[in-house]
Design a protein around this motif. Structure first.
Motif, PDB file in Angstrom:
ATOM      1  N   ASN A  64       0.810  -1.218   0.000  1.00  0.00           N
ATOM      2  CA  ASN A  64       0.000   0.000   0.000  1.00  0.00           C
ATOM      3  C   ASN A  64       0.844   1.269   0.000  1.00  0.00           C
ATOM      4  O   ASN A  64       0.303   2.368  -0.153  1.00  0.00           O
ATOM      5  CB  ASN A  64      -0.928   0.018   1.222  1.00  0.00           C
ATOM      6  N   SER A 120       4.894   0.311  -6.140  1.00  0.00           N
ATOM      7  CA  SER A 120       5.070   0.281  -4.683  1.00  0.00           C
ATOM      8  C   SER A 120       6.547   0.468  -4.341  1.00  0.00           C
ATOM      9  O   SER A 120       7.434   0.176  -5.144  1.00  0.00           O
ATOM     10  CB  SER A 120       4.579  -1.050  -4.111  1.00  0.00           C
ATOM     11  N   ALA A 248      -4.007   4.671   3.048  1.00  0.00           N
ATOM     12  CA  ALA A 248      -4.154   3.392   2.356  1.00  0.00           C
ATOM     13  C   ALA A 248      -4.034   2.219   3.322  1.00  0.00           C
ATOM     14  O   ALA A 248      -4.809   1.253   3.251  1.00  0.00           O
ATOM     15  CB  ALA A 248      -3.102   3.279   1.253  1.00  0.00           C
ATOM     16  N   GLU A 249      -3.085   2.284   4.236  1.00  0.00           N
ATOM     17  CA  GLU A 249      -2.866   1.164   5.150  1.00  0.00           C
ATOM     18  C   GLU A 249      -4.026   1.008   6.131  1.00  0.00           C
ATOM     19  O   GLU A 249      -4.347  -0.112   6.548  1.00  0.00           O
ATOM     20  CB  GLU A 249      -1.548   1.368   5.911  1.00  0.00           C
ATOM     21  N   LEU A 252      -7.428   0.129   2.910  1.00  0.00           N
ATOM     22  CA  LEU A 252      -7.125  -1.079   2.140  1.00  0.00           C
ATOM     23  C   LEU A 252      -6.457  -2.128   3.017  1.00  0.00           C
ATOM     24  O   LEU A 252      -6.743  -3.330   2.910  1.00  0.00           O
ATOM     25  CB  LEU A 252      -6.205  -0.730   0.960  1.00  0.00           C
TER      26      LEU A 252
END
Length: 668
Positions: A64, A120, A248-249, A252
């Motif tokens: 992420n 990433s 995001a962490e 997601l």
């Protein structure tokens, strides 16, 4: 006469992330050009983490965490032409890992990466490890080189005779301190931990005493995301790249899904929560996140050209001034910004007529000719008269808006909002506008203006490296005003993150606090508080607060054992500068001289064999965290590769391998 009368020369490279890896790769490149002649260079690389990826780019970190440059841009080595050890990330992707054994997830990921993909950090870490490993293979196959990695933290570096002595401690718990004498050292330290500022210390202490959770500035991969409690509010200060990693962490990464629901920019995604997300209450000084990147395949597309800002012209002009005043320098507001400002506005208005057609009463060609005539008109140096004339010209055409470039950094300046709901809708409109502009790429006038400013930033970096810009101007104009403007517009996340943020805002997972936020700690309730003077809303409260930013990159604030020792024992010193009142003020980086950059000690003497790379060069360079651009090694955007080349050539010269400008000694 050889610089090194003995047959062996030893070098320690402290730090094996991107900068240290670049140096190793440059030595491998040299090895391919040298015929063994009895001399030997022994290289020892120190890093407690896996060399290549180092600390920040661990391939096992969360997928992420994304880069904010497209795959076509970054590199730690010149692009490979034949069988050189290095290659760019773009080539690594095209070669499907160049034979490296990738995990199943990374093998699938690399198949989906193209030039415009934002990969990433984990997959970039795979690339870095490949370059390091391949370079070590080349060096080990050559009779004149040896290289080894020591998984240890260097604690001290001291002078010893004509060389240096390192103290280091292996990463294993309880290891003894060991010593190593060397002839030269490269400090490629990368991101370092730092002391908190007084206000952060106060928040941390208050939280500790009350059982609240304060998460100080940190590398995202080191952040303990378990501290964020699902369903509970958490304050986040900072809306830059670290924020998007956290966002995001915490969504997601907790099982949430962004579902595609439409094709219209700003309306593409809907968030389906897992129920384990915290409520994110977020803020930055400007009240908005960094602007999402335009959808293009290159960091700076080839179509973006600067017509008015020319580095060679400015350096030539400075040389003329220095003929009568040897201390003359350029000022950003007088010599540079007026030219770059012209470039930005020309790119914007030219694209306006190319996309939307000429305004009433004018053809596109006539409009551009009149625009150019105003911009090229001669005025005295530093004059801003042209700006007023251009504004008058644009005002004749009501269908074309005036582009207030400085205001782009402060979209809600001096705008009050009667309620929290009003402000949330205003930020959503701003983000949707970002999505519309950026999704159009080179067809969008505002995107062209932003990418033009970013191209100018690369040239400003080169002028700083050349020592052409007055230091007070650099600190008070570039870093205080231009940097927030260009960083906020050109260093933002991939556009996908803006679409995700919009979906989270509409779902109520993310709430924006407002411009100029005020944070405090309420000892009665044991909670952090946050509010904005520009939003008439209740004070936000939470038991958890996170500083979504990297630790300060200032050597006087860094709290690692090695940097403290270097300063305390006078082996190195922080750079200082004098303002117009004659006050001596500390700079952010080490004091260094020359290229390669040699560390300067407390007596103003440069070490013959201590070289500095990367982030701690922030007083000699600007934007030291930005990777080198793949492609032309002479491109100003490839600065970190030049630095690595200078270091490798100079160490090889000191070791007796090279003379002059990187020429093999045996050929002379």
């Amino acid at each position: 006469m050889m610089e090194n009368p003995k047959n062996e020369y030893s070098l320690a490279i402290v730090g094996a992330g991107p900068r240290g890896t670049s140096v190793v790769e440059r030595f491998a490149d040299l090895a391919l050009k040298l015929t063994p002649k009895g001399s030997r260079l022994n290289i020892v690389v120190f890093d407690p983490y896996r060399p290549g990826s180092g600390h920040v780019w661990n391939p096992r970190q969360s997928e992420n965490f994304w880069m904010n440059t497209p795959a076509s841009f970054p590199t730690v080595a010149p692009e490979r032409a034949t069988d050189e050890p290095g290659l760019s990330f773009r080539q690594f992707v095209q070669l499907k890992g160049d034979g490296r054994q990738l995990s199943e997830d990374h093998a699938r990921t690399i198949e989906r990466i193209d030039a415009g993909t934002y990969p990433s950090r984990a997959i970039y870490g795979e690339y870095l490890e490949h370059v390091f490993d391949r370079s070590c293979e080349v060096l080990r196959e050559h009779d004149s080189f040896s290289i080894q990695h020591v998984a240890a933290e260097v604690l001290a570096l001291r002078t010893q005779g004509n060389g240096y002595q390192l103290e280091y401690q292996a990463a294993a718990h309880g290891s003894e301190v060991q010593h190593l004498p060397v002839d030269a050292v490269v400090l490629a330290l990368g991101h370092q931990s730092a002391e908190l500022n007084p206000w952060q210390k106060q928040l941390q202490e208050a939280a500790t005493n009350s059982g609240a959770t304060y998460l100080p500035p940190n590398i995202p991969a080191d952040l303990d995301f378990n501290k964020f409690v699902g369903g509970q509010p958490a304050l986040i200060r900072g809306l830059g790249l670290n924020f998007f990693d956290c966002m995001a962490e915490l969504t997601l990464g907790r099982g949430g899904i962004f579902r595609e629901v439409g094709a219209e920019p700003g309306q593409r995604l809907e968030y389906v929560g897992s129920g384990r997300e915290p409520e994110l209450i977020v803020a930055s000084r400007r009240g908005t996140p960094y602007w999402g990147k335009p959808v293009v395949d290159q960091f700076i597309p080839d179509e973006i050209q600067l017509r008015f800002l020319d580095v060679q012209d400015l350096i030539g002009h400075l040389a003329e001034i220095r003929a009568t005043n040897s201390n003359a320098t350029l000022e950003f507001s007088r010599h540079i910004w007026p030219k770059l400002h012209r470039d930005v506005l020309f790119a914007y208005y030219r694209q306006c007529v190319q996309i939307s057609g000429a305004p009433a009463g004018s053809t596109a060609e006539e409009f551009v000719d009149q625009l150019e005539a105003i911009l090229v008109a001669e005025h005295r140096e530093g004059s801003q008269v042209w700006l007023g004339e251009l504004r008058k010209f644009i005002s004749q055409f009501p269908e074309i808006q005036w582009l207030d470039v400085p205001k782009l950094a402060r979209p809600f300046e001096e705008i009050g909002f009667a309620s929290n709901e009003d402000y949330q809708l205003a930020v959503q409109d701003y983000l949707a506008s970002n999505a519309r502009h950026s999704s159009a790429g080179l067809d969008d006038p505002l995107s062209c203006a932003i990418m033009t400013m970013n191209a100018g930033r690369m040239l400003v970096k080169e002028l700083i490296v050349a020592g052409a810009i007055d230091e007070q101007s650099r600190i008070e104009e570039i870093q205080a005003h231009f940097e927030p403007l260009v960083e906020g517009l050109a260093s933002g996340p991939p556009l996908e993150r803006i679409e995700q943020l919009l979906a989270l805002s509409r779902a109520g997972i993310v709430t924006f606090i407002g411009p100029e936020p005020e944070f405090a700690f309420d000892e009665v309730s044991g909670q952090f508080t946050a509010s904005s003077p520009w939003v008439d809303a209740e004070v936000h409260t939470a038991k958890t607060m996170c500083e979504a930013m990297m630790p300060s990159n200032r050597v006087l604030q860094n709290d690692t054992t090695l940097i403290r020792q270097l300063l305390k024992d006078h082996v190195g010193r922080a750079h200082t500068w004098r303002n117009s009142e004659g006050e001596s003020l500390p700079g952010s980086g080490f004091d260094v001289v020359g290229e390669p950059y040699r560390l300067v000690n407390s007596e103003a003497l440069a070490h013959r064999g201590i070289f500095v790379m990367g982030l701690q060069l922030s007083s000699a360079q600007w934007g030291t965290a930005i990777a080198a651009q793949a492609g032309d090694l002479n491109n100003p955007a490839a600065r970190t590769l030049k630095d690595a080349t200078h270091v490798a050539n100079e160490v090889a010269r000191l070791a007796g391998f090279l003379v002059g400008e990187g020429l093999p000694a045996e050929r002379h």
